[in-house]
Structure formats: structure tokens, C-alpha cells
Design a protein around this motif. Sequence first.
Motif, short mmCIF file in Angstrom:
data_model
loop_
_atom_site.label_atom_id
_atom_site.label_comp_id
_atom_site.label_asym_id
_atom_site.label_seq_id
_atom_site.Cartn_x
_atom_site.Cartn_y
_atom_site.Cartn_z
N TYR A 183 -6.56 -2.86 4.78
CA TYR A 183 -5.18 -2.51 4.22
C TYR A 183 -5.29 -3.14 2.64
O TYR A 183 -6.23 -3.88 2.38
CB TYR A 183 -4.14 -3.53 4.67
CG TYR A 183 -2.70 -3.05 4.47
CD1 TYR A 183 -1.92 -4.08 3.63
CD2 TYR A 183 -1.86 -2.04 4.91
CE1 TYR A 183 -0.51 -3.77 3.06
CE2 TYR A 183 -0.59 -1.83 4.38
CZ TYR A 183 -0.08 -2.69 3.52
OH TYR A 183 1.20 -2.57 3.06
N VAL A 220 -4.79 3.78 -4.09
CA VAL A 220 -5.20 3.79 -2.76
C VAL A 220 -6.66 4.29 -2.39
O VAL A 220 -7.48 3.83 -1.93
CB VAL A 220 -4.07 4.13 -1.85
CG1 VAL A 220 -4.28 4.15 -0.44
CG2 VAL A 220 -2.92 3.28 -2.00
N GLU A 250 0.85 -1.15 -0.05
CA GLU A 250 0.09 -0.12 0.17
C GLU A 250 0.99 1.31 0.06
O GLU A 250 0.38 2.41 -0.62
CB GLU A 250 -0.92 -0.03 1.33
CG GLU A 250 -1.96 1.33 1.12
CD GLU A 250 -2.65 1.22 2.48
OE1 GLU A 250 -3.42 0.07 2.78
OE2 GLU A 250 -2.72 2.19 3.32
#
Lengths: 428, 293, 368
Positions: free
Chosen positions: A310, A298, A284
Motif C-alpha cells: 500500500y 501510485v 493511495e
Amino acid sequence: MSDGLSSRRGFLASSAVLAGTALAGCSGGTASSSDTVTLGILEDRSGNFALVGDPKHKASLLAIEEINADGGIMGNEIEVFDPDPQSDNQRYQELTDRAIRQENVDALWAGYSSATREAIRPIINRNEQLYFYTTQYEGGVCDKTTFAVGPTARQQLGTVLPYLREEFGPDIYTIAADYNFGQLSADWVKVLANENDANVLGEEFIPLSETDFSSTINNIQEADPDFVMSMLVGANHTSFYEQKASAGLDIPIGTSTAMAQGYEHRRISPPAMANIYAGVNYMEEVPTESNTNDGGFVDRYFDMYPDAPYLNEEAETNYFSMYMYKEAVEQAGTFEQPEVIEALESGISLGTERAPEAPEGQTIELDGATHHVDHHMWVMKADEDHNIEAVENRKVPETFLSETVGCDLREEAEQTQYTPVDYYQEAK
Amino acid sequence: MVNGVNLFFQFLDSFGFIVLSAIGLAIIFGMMGVINLAHGELIMIGAYGTTLSFNAGAPLLLAMAVGVISAAAAGLVIERTIVKRLYQRPLDSMVATWALGLAMTQMVRIIFGNSLSGIGLPLGAIQYGQFSYSMYRTLLSVVALVVLLGAYVVFTRTEFGIRARATIQDDDTARAMGIDTDRMYTATFVIGCALAGLTGALYAPALAVVPGMGSSFLVEAFVAVVTGGTSVLLGTTLAAGVLGTANAFFTNLYGTFIGQVAMLIVAILILRFLPTGLSGVVETVRGQMERES
Amino acid sequence: MSEHSLIDRFRGRFEGPNTIGNSRGFWVGFAVALAVAFAYPIFVSNYQAGNLALFLIYAILALSLSVVWGYSGVLSFGQVVFFGFAGYTFGIVTLNIQSTVGIMMAIPIAVGVATLVAFTLGYFMFYGKVTGVFVAIITLVSTIVLQTFMAQTAGSEWAIGKAQLGGFNGMPGIPNIALGVGETSVAFSGKLFYWLCLVLLVLSYFGLRALTNGRFGYAMVGVREDEDRVEMLGYDIRKVKLTVFTVGGAIAGLAGVLYAAWGNYIDPTVFSLTFATFPVIWVTVGGRESLLGAVLATVSLEWFRQQLAITGSEYALVVVGLLLLVVVLVLPDGIVPYVHEKAVSAYREYNDEVDRSVGSSTEEEIPE
């Protein structure tokens, strides 16, 4: 009790069987109508691998939603067959069979662990089903209809091991999960050590169910290496990092498995993951613009899933492989699987927009001969506060199958998995 | 290479783990003939209670108390609704509690997600030479002994304990003597669950807090309870001692995998050759010695 | 009822107080159900036939536990041990001898291995006077040992001849069952495989019915009910238990062979704690003391679980757990005996009503 009373019971028995079989037959499949295409997404959302499987499922759905919003693939809307295999290989076999023969999926994404892949590959091969396997794995699968598009152990370890050897010195101690992936990765560590003028002082294999690492920690202390290579897998193995920190073991650790998949750096209190270096194609925290900018990967992911914890490594692979599929279909002009496979084999490349692991202006390529991807790899380091920093990045092509083994699926259709011991003396 | 000090610490760790895993299960099985396969999930509840309170800001010890209480409360509900119908039906209780555990794990997953942010291991390390050992984990073996001692005191020295043992030994007579046997059974089950919760609370800082975490304790707990034999506390202690030694010794020599397999094989051998369990052997020896004196 | 026709002799062998369903009505219903089961593949696709075949394989596994637990009181978590051993052996032999001859040899060898393992484990336990819960524990621990062991056999050194054990990743490439030689050989896949499984299930069922209703069956039930008394009557209960356990092992082995051929694959999850518990669940729900119950419960439960998994609902496992819980609490003898009880009492009431209204002249003779 042999009396006429049993006849009622006998009929109950037979009608139960009748009802059962009728119902079993009646669980009808969805026939793809002419302007939809059905894709199979079989990812774990409960059971042992739920933690890492769920983001894969979510990312696939994100890609599908984006594609559908944009008109679908060649005007066809994508429909999804996405049951929950519950981290159970038996389930995977049943559901894969169903996906292929009942739901008639045009392409299949399935499975987290290598064991799952191997459990369903016979079914895939029997039906010549186009199959994307998106998890990082040990490498070596040369299979006509399988596209293993996640990074291989050689790519991942081959990114982080040389970096750590430069930084810290030549002595390595390997700890790995005691099963195929762990053992084969450990073999790759030996090959890479040989290529990088390093030595493996010792190897240790730990069963997947183990939660007590005290002896492992003592062994590391006794061997006194410059750094440790860790291929631990699963929730039970996460305890190693806690325990090592508590024991004051302060050595740099290179890994292909920690942080990127199971986001230990978010779940475990600092500084347990300090000085851990992950060699991955994506996390990430990867600092490419298409990933971290406003409206980037993201952002889009968490817009769709605000409660998700996540965005992990495999999720990105699920995401870009969906776009690769789309391109291949458009190139082939049809959804027929042999033609789509041929289009994929002509080589598909994706830019940073669709593959956020690649920095601005760079691409990743699907190698048509081996069905693997030349990834953009990163070395991501966690500090005492568990902030992640990218310390190195470069393009790492797949070399084992293409150069060492010579697998070319365009020339010769195979269905094998190759291992390093057959090609490298030092892996033995 | 068998490094003596290492081996000692590893043994303590293994011993503590086995005792704490098993004690709750042992009390419930020994006292009530109920095999609680949801034991792992009660440990999980203890860990979740602890972690959630800690993450909400509570200090560690208080958070652990919350964990224990959560597990005890869950135990109370389970006993009143399910378990009380299954006394002295060990096989049925196995199936029922296994099913319950399955549902509980999934419910926790649905409500709390696939993992929780963990608690860090406190207390740092004990250094000796080039080696070090987690202070906290070493402490857990001491806690295990304290728990055993505490259980011993409760069950032999307190009014409650004596009544509980009377109920277990002969519940008709106990009832005739005015003991509320229903309450006794409930109380014992709740205590067993509270101890499971304590295990979860104690190990929460050391492990990944995920819905399936109970299964790491279940096998060892089971094996220890059954090899321990009829006497609950003595059996648990002996089993943890023997199995812990086997585990630590073989792990030290050959690695974790061999250590685990060795432990399980030792368990099978004990079950086969010592049908009354380890505590049964001690009782027999004690009986013989008394006769001879 | 005094003529000894072929049908009566047949029924005599397979009927008795130890199994449910001993009337003509039952057998008629059974024949109808069987006909439906045989006709099933004609109306459905290869996929659906293959899917149901898997449940039939599980039913054979359930039968192996039913006879061991339900009829002899030995709770074994180890049926999957024999199941797995047979599956792996089948794989090992067929991967080494890659021909139909190899496959035909592999079947008896695999079942033989499973039987031998069952015999050994059984001897170890029963001749050591291990009983009750301890048998359950030992068999449970054995499955865990096997799973741990097999999961780490990943390296290429873990091979038997040409067959790699494969560790956690399992052993792929296991062929379908095939009979015959060379040109005349027939490979069993899809619908043909379904029929093979159905035939083997029916044969196992009848075989066990004969066993439980014969002299030996009484010994088995006696061991379950009151061991000491049976011993006083002169039976060697260890031998009884060992024999039943071995037979159970052989049947579980047969299921294991079919399983390996079904998925063309086998892996260590067949030894896992979860899978080891399934036969116990199936038999508990179906009725411990009922062979037919075991079969029906297995097929229904597995079909139900599969449907839940297909929906992808996150509540799937919760529903399964709660369902099992309810069955154990409310119907401790299992569903099928419960249904039987209800049917029996309903029929009795119906009969009484008829008698009362019509008078006693048409009282049906109830054969015992």
C-alpha cells in the motif's frame, strides 16, 4: 583461581577490549565528496511500526531516485544513509547522533511516532540539524530546525468532524489511544466540537497494547452518539474495527488514523470498515490526476516496489518534503543548513505534480513562520465493500501555531511544543 | 455504571482469552519446567497458518486445523533441537526461547511481510437491549472450557496422559517402568505448542495478523501460569477466573487502562501472598477438609 | 608472597575465588586495557566517544544484574525499574531546580530513590519468601505495570513541579551532568562524559569485586548455591538477598542517571519488556558468575547490535536471536568463563609440556 594461568586470560580480556574499541572506532563514516550530498532517512522497517514506516522509507527513496535521474540537486547526486532503527527510540537516538556527527547528513528525515521525534529532538537541537518530521501528529511543535510537514490533528480532525456533524448530528463519542497523540487529539475534538456546535458525550482512552474492545463497544452503545471519533493507533487497535463489526455496531466513525496509514480496509475483511470516514491529506485512493493517472504517483511507486502492499499517507509527505528540500537548496544556492532553513522559511509551495494530494491546478504551501504545511485535506469514506470514495476536499491551513499561539520562527527561534489545553478552555 | 449483563460478557471474553493464552504455556511449564517465551510466536504461527490457508481458499475450520498443525510442527522442531537441552533449567530456557522468538518474528516478517489480509469475524452478534456482543468471542470462552475439559480427560483418563504425568512426577521411575521419557517430553511439548496454535487459529479472525501479534498474549499467559500454581489445569482455570474478573470488573468501572493495571496488581499480590499459587490454596484446603472428615 | 605491600593488600581485597582474574598477569592485562579505554577519546571524535559512553552505561546496568543474579541467584527483570526510576527522578529534579546545584542534588536523590524502590520491592518479595522463577515474574510484571502507567501520563496534569512526565513522548530537556558551582562548574558532555562513565564503571566494578570477595560475598554465593545450608549456618538469607538486591538497585540507579544525562531524555520504553530483557541477555552471554564477563559482553553485544542496525539489514534481529540461542545452548555459563576455561587448560598443557621437556626444577609456584 589465583595463578599464573590467568595471565593468558588477562591478556585475552585486554585484547578483546582493545579489539572492541578499535573496531568501534573503525566504523568509519562516509565523507560526502564534493559532488554528492548525503541525506539521512531513518524509518522503521522492523518492529512495531514497520507496517507504517516502510512505505515512508520507500517513498523517500523514490523521490531521491527521481531527483538523481534528473541530475540531482544543483548537480549533486544524493546519497542516502538509511539504517533501520527497528521502531526502537534508543536506536533512533544512537542513529540520529551518528547521522549528524559521523555521516554529516545535510538533512534528516526520521521517525514515525511522536515519541521518536521527542527522543531525538534534543540531539537535533544540540546540533542545529535540519530535520523533517513527516508523520501526522498532534501539532504544536514550534522548533527552529524542525519542519513538521505532516498534517496536524487540528487539520485532520478539523476536516472530518464538521462534515460528520453536518451529516449525522451533534453527539460525539471519542475513543483514542492512551498516550500523548491520542489524548491531545481528543482535546482537539473538544475544541472542534465547540466550534461546530457539537457535544462530546464521552471520551475513552485505550492502552496501546489492548486488543479486547468489548467494553468499549458496550460503552459506545450505552452513550448512543451520532458518530464516533476514533484516534486508535497501532496493530493491536485494528481489532476494534473487526470486533465492532462482529458486534453489529453500525455507527459512522470519523478518524485521523485508520485506513490512511495502516490500510485496514485492505487487510480486514469487509464490511468491518464500512462507514469509516478518514480525514487525511493523502491516501493511495485520493482521486487527483497526478496521483491516479497512468504514470502518476501510485504507478511510479508500484513500478519501483511491485510487492509493496500500500502507498500510505505518510509516504506522500516523505515524497513531497524531499522536493521541498530540493527547491529550498536551489533557492539558497547552497547546502549549508542555516541558509537552507532560511530559504524554507521564505515559504515554498508545491503543485500537484510534486504533491499528489493537491488536485490539478492547486498547491500546498510550507508556512515559513511555523514550519508547517497548509495541506489539501480530504474526507475519504469506505463503503461496505471497502471501496474508498472522496466525499469532500478543501485546503486547510495550519492555524493553531500561526493564529492562536503566534509562533514565528523567522522572528524568534524556539524549540517548544504547544498544546491546546493552554489555549482553549474547552480542551480541559 | 456496572451493567450486570455487560460485565458477564466481558468476563467471559477475558476468561476465554486468558485460558486460551495460557493453557499451552501452562502445560509446558507445569510438566517440564521449561519457560517458553516463544509461546507468543507459536500462537502467531497458528494464526498465520490459519490466515494463509483461509486466504488460499480453505474453509475456516480446515484453515484452523492447518494453523494448529503448523504450530505443532514448529513445536516438534524446536523441541528436538533446542528445548530438550533445557529441561529443568527454567532461567536458561527463558533466555533461549526469548532469543528464538525474536528470530522467528523477524523471519516471518521477512517472508510474509508486515501484515496479512485478515479473516472476518464470523457469526454476528448477540443483541440484548441496546447492547450487543460478538457471538464468536462469547463462543471462544466456551471453547476455552472445552479445551480445559479435554486436557483434563486426556491427562487423567487416557493411557498416554497417565504415562505423561508419571514421567513428570518422577522420570527415573517412569523410565524404569518402561516409559520412553524422551518421547513423553516431546509429545507434551508438541501438545503445548498445538494448543498455542489453536489459540492463534481461534483469535486470527479477531485480531490484526502481524508478525508481532504474539506479544499481546504473552503477558497474560505468563501471569496466569505463574499465579495458577502447581496444578496445571486447576491453576489455569482459577487464574483465568480471578484475573479475568479483576480485569472485567475494573475495566467496566474505570476503563481499559485501570482494568489492565488492576489485573497485574492482583497477580503480584497473589504471587506474594499465595506462594503455591491459586491451585496450591485449593489443594491445601482440600487436604485440610480431608483431615477433618 | 609474604610481604604485605600496599599492592598485595590492595589485591587481597579484590581477589578471591568468586571473581575471575586473580593473578599478576590478569592485573597487568587489565591495566593495559584500562589505559586503552582511557586513551580512546583522544583518538576519536566526540560522537564516537559519546557512543561508547552509552555502552559503558549499559555495562553498569549489567553489573547490577550480575551481582544480583550471578552471585546471589536472584533473577531480576526489575533492574530496569530502578534504572528508569532514577532516570526520571534525575529529570524531575533537574527540570525543577535549573542550575548546577540542582544537578548535583539530583544525582544522589535519584540514586536514593532507586535504592529505596529496590529495597521496597525486595522486602516485599524476600520477606514473603518469594523465590526463583517467581521473583523473575514479579519483577517482570512490575516493569510492565510501570510502562503501562507511564505511557499514559501525557496530560499536563501529570507534572511534578515544572517537570512534565510526558507520557509516551517522554521527558526531554534533561541537562548534562555538571559539577561545581556557578562560574567554576564543569558540564560533562562528549569526551568528558565518556571519562565520567568510565570512571564510574571502574569504581562500580571494583566496589562489587570487593563485595563479592569479602565475607558478604561468601554469603551471597552460598545463597545462590544452597540456601538451606546457609540458613543453618546462621545467616538470615532474606537479609542477604535484600541487601544484594538493594545494592543492585543503587547501581542500576546510577546507570539510570547517566542514561538520562546521555540522551538528555527519558521515556517509558526503559520499562518495556524488551529493554528489561537486555540485562538478562548481557549477563547470560557474558557469564553469570563473572563481573568482568558482564561488562565485556554488554559492550560487545551492544556494539554488535548497533552495527547490524546501521547496515539496515532485515536479518539483523534474526542474527541477534540466533547468536543468543547458540550461546545459551552451547556455552551455558557464558562466553567469558568459557574463554577462561580454555585459557586455563591451554596454559596447563603448555606448562606440562615445558615441565616435561625441561625437568621439574623450574616448576612455577602456583599461589592459591
